[in-house]
Design a protein around this motif. Structure first.
Motif, PDB file in Angstrom:
ATOM      1  N   ILE A 193      -2.140   9.081   5.046  1.00 23.65           N
ATOM      2  CA  ILE A 193      -1.390   8.037   4.451  1.00 23.65           C
ATOM      3  C   ILE A 193      -2.010   7.585   3.179  1.00 23.65           C
ATOM      4  N   LYS A 194      -1.078   6.921   2.484  1.00 26.64           N
ATOM      5  CA  LYS A 194      -1.545   6.136   1.125  1.00 26.64           C
ATOM      6  C   LYS A 194      -1.333   4.640   1.127  1.00 26.64           C
ATOM      7  N   ALA A 195      -2.297   3.902   1.174  1.00 23.79           N
ATOM      8  CA  ALA A 195      -2.325   2.509   1.094  1.00 23.79           C
ATOM      9  C   ALA A 195      -2.057   2.124  -0.161  1.00 23.79           C
ATOM     10  N   THR A 196      -0.932   1.238  -0.387  1.00 24.31           N
ATOM     11  CA  THR A 196      -0.410   0.868  -2.067  1.00 24.31           C
ATOM     12  C   THR A 196      -0.750  -0.846  -2.088  1.00 24.31           C
ATOM     13  N   LYS A 197      -0.809  -1.361  -0.926  1.00 22.29           N
ATOM     14  CA  LYS A 197      -0.819  -2.879  -1.073  1.00 22.29           C
ATOM     15  C   LYS A 197      -1.439  -3.621  -0.043  1.00 22.29           C
ATOM     16  N   PHE A 198      -2.338  -4.653  -0.359  1.00 17.95           N
ATOM     17  CA  PHE A 198      -3.140  -5.458   0.668  1.00 17.95           C
ATOM     18  C   PHE A 198      -2.590  -6.843   0.350  1.00 17.95           C
ATOM     19  N   GLU A 199      -2.320  -7.540   1.287  1.00 21.26           N
ATOM     20  CA  GLU A 199      -1.989  -8.844   1.080  1.00 21.26           C
ATOM     21  C   GLU A 199      -2.529  -9.706   2.278  1.00 21.26           C
ATOM     22  N   TYR A 200      -2.946 -11.182   2.047  1.00 16.97           N
ATOM     23  CA  TYR A 200      -3.376 -12.076   3.054  1.00 16.97           C
ATOM     24  C   TYR A 200      -2.531 -13.107   2.924  1.00 16.97           C
ATOM     25  N   LYS A 201      -2.179 -14.086   4.054  1.00 14.82           N
ATOM     26  CA  LYS A 201      -1.617 -15.145   4.077  1.00 14.82           C
ATOM     27  C   LYS A 201      -2.488 -16.410   3.794  1.00 14.82           C
ATOM     28  N   ASP A 202      -2.051 -17.208   2.815  1.00 15.36           N
ATOM     29  CA  ASP A 202      -2.853 -18.603   2.629  1.00 15.36           C
ATOM     30  C   ASP A 202      -1.794 -19.531   2.793  1.00 15.36           C
ATOM     31  N   GLY A 203      -1.794 -20.086   3.911  1.00 15.79           N
ATOM     32  CA  GLY A 203      -0.670 -21.003   4.200  1.00 15.79           C
ATOM     33  C   GLY A 203       0.663 -20.384   4.420  1.00 15.79           C
ATOM     34  N   TYR A 262       1.912   1.023   3.041  1.00 17.63           N
ATOM     35  CA  TYR A 262       1.328   2.390   2.972  1.00 17.63           C
ATOM     36  C   TYR A 262       2.583   3.152   3.174  1.00 17.63           C
ATOM     37  N   GLN A 263       2.317   4.331   2.990  1.00 17.40           N
ATOM     38  CA  GLN A 263       3.197   5.566   2.751  1.00 17.40           C
ATOM     39  C   GLN A 263       2.598   6.672   3.491  1.00 17.40           C
ATOM     40  N   HIS A 264       3.458   7.559   4.331  1.00 17.55           N
ATOM     41  CA  HIS A 264       3.111   9.102   4.720  1.00 17.55           C
ATOM     42  C   HIS A 264       2.996   9.951   3.833  1.00 17.55           C
ATOM     43  N   HIS A 265       2.243  10.955   3.792  1.00 15.64           N
ATOM     44  CA  HIS A 265       2.150  12.164   3.083  1.00 15.64           C
ATOM     45  C   HIS A 265       3.228  13.207   3.654  1.00 15.64           C
ATOM     46  N   ILE A 266       4.208  13.234   3.071  1.00 18.03           N
ATOM     47  CA  ILE A 266       5.314  14.240   3.674  1.00 18.03           C
ATOM     48  C   ILE A 266       4.973  15.831   3.256  1.00 18.03           C
ATOM     49  N   GLY A 267       4.462  16.014   2.028  1.00 20.01           N
ATOM     50  CA  GLY A 267       3.788  17.309   1.653  1.00 20.01           C
ATOM     51  C   GLY A 267       3.897  17.384  -0.024  1.00 20.01           C
ATOM     52  N   GLY A 268       2.816  18.215  -0.272  1.00 21.15           N
ATOM     53  CA  GLY A 268       2.945  18.298  -1.841  1.00 21.15           C
ATOM     54  C   GLY A 268       2.487  17.024  -2.457  1.00 21.15           C
ATOM     55  N   THR A 269       3.460  16.534  -3.279  1.00 15.69           N
ATOM     56  CA  THR A 269       3.201  15.299  -3.871  1.00 15.69           C
ATOM     57  C   THR A 269       4.369  14.356  -3.448  1.00 15.69           C
ATOM     58  N   LYS A 270       4.865  14.612  -2.506  1.00 16.20           N
ATOM     59  CA  LYS A 270       5.951  13.632  -1.877  1.00 16.20           C
ATOM     60  C   LYS A 270       5.370  12.812  -1.017  1.00 16.20           C
ATOM     61  N   TRP A 271       5.719  11.515  -0.831  1.00  7.78           N
ATOM     62  CA  TRP A 271       5.200  10.410   0.043  1.00  7.78           C
ATOM     63  C   TRP A 271       6.722   9.935   0.603  1.00  7.78           C
ATOM     64  N   SER A 272       6.465   9.198   1.853  1.00 11.16           N
ATOM     65  CA  SER A 272       7.579   8.563   2.523  1.00 11.16           C
ATOM     66  C   SER A 272       7.954   7.349   1.813  1.00 11.16           C
ATOM     67  N   ALA A 273       8.844   6.614   2.145  1.00 14.22           N
ATOM     68  CA  ALA A 273       9.286   5.246   1.988  1.00 14.22           C
ATOM     69  C   ALA A 273       8.207   4.416   2.453  1.00 14.22           C
ATOM     70  N   ASP A 274       8.035   3.157   1.955  1.00 16.10           N
ATOM     71  CA  ASP A 274       6.962   2.144   2.581  1.00 16.10           C
ATOM     72  C   ASP A 274       7.109   1.823   3.795  1.00 16.10           C
ATOM     73  N   LYS A 275       6.019   1.596   4.338  1.00 16.15           N
ATOM     74  CA  LYS A 275       5.887   0.952   5.938  1.00 16.15           C
ATOM     75  C   LYS A 275       4.932  -0.287   5.645  1.00 16.15           C
ATOM     76  N   LEU A 326      -3.088   1.139  11.173  1.00 17.08           N
ATOM     77  CA  LEU A 326      -2.152   1.557  10.566  1.00 17.08           C
ATOM     78  C   LEU A 326      -1.566   2.698  11.765  1.00 17.08           C
ATOM     79  N   THR A 327      -0.221   2.493  12.315  1.00 13.06           N
ATOM     80  CA  THR A 327       0.202   3.174  13.436  1.00 13.06           C
ATOM     81  C   THR A 327       1.510   3.688  13.331  1.00 13.06           C
ATOM     82  N   ALA A 328       2.107   3.261  12.540  1.00 15.41           N
ATOM     83  CA  ALA A 328       3.829   3.864  12.571  1.00 15.41           C
ATOM     84  C   ALA A 328       3.965   4.913  11.755  1.00 15.41           C
TER      85      ALA A 328
END
Length: 106
Positions: free
Chosen positions: A19-29, A72-85, A104-106
Motif C-alpha cells: 500500500i501507499k499511505a498518502t494522508k494522515f489526519e487527526y481529529k481536534d474537536g 491510502y491506496q493499494h498497489h495494482i501493478g507497475g506504476t498503477k495504484w487503486s482509488a483512495d481508501k 489498514l485492512t481493506a
C-alpha cells in the motif's frame, strides 16, 4: 489547546499487498487536521504485513479524545495504484509519550 508530545503513530499494513499511505489526519474537536509526516514525496509505501512508526507532537489534542484517519491506496501493478481508501480509528485519549496503531485492512 494542549499539545500531545512525543506520540508514536504506527501504520500497519494488514491488506493483501503493498500500500501507499498518502494522508494522515487527526481529529481536534470537530475538525480534522492534516499532519505532514510522509516527507517530500508525500507518501509512505508499506509492504504487506509490515508497519512503519512516526514520533510526532500533535497540536491541540493533549489529554483529549481524538481519532486518526489514514488515506491510502493499494498497489495494482507497475506504476498503477487503486482509488483512495480510508481507515478511521476508534476514539481514544492522546497522552504524552503514548502511542496508537492504525491497522489498514481493506
Amino acid at each position: 489547546m494542549a499539545t500531545c508530545e512525543d506520540f508514536t503513530i504506527t501504520l500497519r499494513n494488514s491488506t493483501h499487498g503493498e500500500i501507499k499511505a498518502t494522508k494522515f489526519e487527526y481529529k481536534d474537536g470537530s475538525k480534522w487536521k492534516s499532519e505532514n509526516m510522509f516527507g517530500a514525496d508525500g507518501h509512505q509505501k508499506i509492504e504487506k504485513d509490515h508497519s512503519v512508526s512516526f514520533k510526532r507532537d500533535l497540536e491541540g489534542i493533549g489529554a483529549e479524545s481524538t481519532q486518526f484517519r489514514v488515506t491510502y491506496q493499494h498497489h495494482i501493478g507497475g506504476t498503477k495504484w487503486s482509488a483512495d481508501k480510508c481507515e478511521v480509528t476508534d476514539t481514544f485519549t492522546a497522552l504524552d509519550n503514548g502511542g496508537k496503531m492504525v491497522t489498514l485492512t481493506a
